[in-house]
Design a protein around this motif. Sequence first.
Motif, short mmCIF file in Angstrom:
data_model
loop_
_atom_site.label_atom_id
_atom_site.label_comp_id
_atom_site.label_asym_id
_atom_site.label_seq_id
_atom_site.Cartn_x
_atom_site.Cartn_y
_atom_site.Cartn_z
N VAL A 173 2.79 -7.41 -2.81
CA VAL A 173 2.67 -7.64 -1.26
C VAL A 173 1.17 -6.95 -0.98
CG1 VAL A 173 4.97 -7.77 -0.61
CG2 VAL A 173 4.02 -5.77 -1.16
N TYR A 174 0.62 -6.21 -1.72
CA TYR A 174 -0.69 -5.83 -1.42
C TYR A 174 -1.93 -6.80 -1.32
CZ TYR A 174 -4.75 -2.66 -0.98
OH TYR A 174 -5.76 -1.98 -0.59
N LEU A 176 -9.22 0.03 -4.34
CA LEU A 176 -9.32 1.53 -4.07
C LEU A 176 -10.63 1.82 -3.76
CD1 LEU A 176 -6.43 3.28 -5.74
CD2 LEU A 176 -6.44 2.41 -3.51
N SER A 177 -11.67 1.58 -4.75
CA SER A 177 -13.16 2.21 -4.69
C SER A 177 -13.81 1.86 -3.44
CB SER A 177 -13.77 1.92 -6.14
OG SER A 177 -13.59 0.35 -6.19
N MET A 221 1.65 1.66 1.85
CA MET A 221 3.14 1.33 1.55
C MET A 221 3.11 0.03 0.51
SD MET A 221 6.44 0.75 3.57
CE MET A 221 7.49 -0.79 3.16
N TYR A 222 2.49 -0.92 0.88
CA TYR A 222 2.31 -2.35 0.09
C TYR A 222 1.52 -2.01 -1.29
CZ TYR A 222 3.76 -5.15 4.10
OH TYR A 222 4.60 -5.73 5.00
N TYR A 247 1.72 -1.51 -6.83
CA TYR A 247 1.21 -1.07 -7.97
C TYR A 247 2.01 0.11 -8.96
CZ TYR A 247 -2.71 -4.12 -6.82
OH TYR A 247 -3.26 -5.25 -6.31
N ALA A 248 2.53 0.96 -7.97
CA ALA A 248 3.08 2.36 -8.47
C ALA A 248 4.73 1.84 -8.87
CB ALA A 248 2.84 3.39 -7.55
#
Length: 117
Positions: free
Chosen positions: A59-60, A65-66, A46-47, A52-53
């Motif tokens: 808040v992330y 991701l990798s 969610m964060y 980013y999206a």
Amino acid sequence: MSLYELLGDEAISAVVNEFYDRMIQDPRVNHHFINTDTDKLRMHQMYFLVTYAMGGPQVYNGRKLSLAHKGLNITDQEYEITIRHLTGALRKFDVPLEIRAKMEAFMRGVKPHVVYK
Ligand code: HEM
């Protein structure tokens, strides 16, 4: 107005919960989540999406991701299934088509960081 402002915290968390329920119930992808603390993952996801999206607050604080998907060896087909579960969850909560399309485009954009790691 950002996607985050348009949807709001409550709708975003409802969508993420629905998305995870679908993923965890789907035998084509749920084997990836056996050793995962899914409550923590829901929060991170969610964060991540908010930051980013959706152009919301930053808040992330999770991994890149990798790195997060390293060793999972997620396939193209599993990726498509995942996108379908996210768009299905967005539809369930009547998120407008334009926003669904933006979210899907975002998901497709990050694909190289997620598959075959
Ligand atoms: C579509 C785009 C995707 C995004 C934006 C995304 C995002 C994330 C985020 C933010 C995390 C948490 C990172 C952390 O805890 O530091 C994560 C972890 C994880 N993701 Fe994804 N993900 C995507 C696709 C997928 C797919 C297709 C699968 C499998 C079918 C998957 C399986 C997992 C698993 C199993 C973890 C937890 C790994 C662990 O326990 O260490 N993800 N993802």
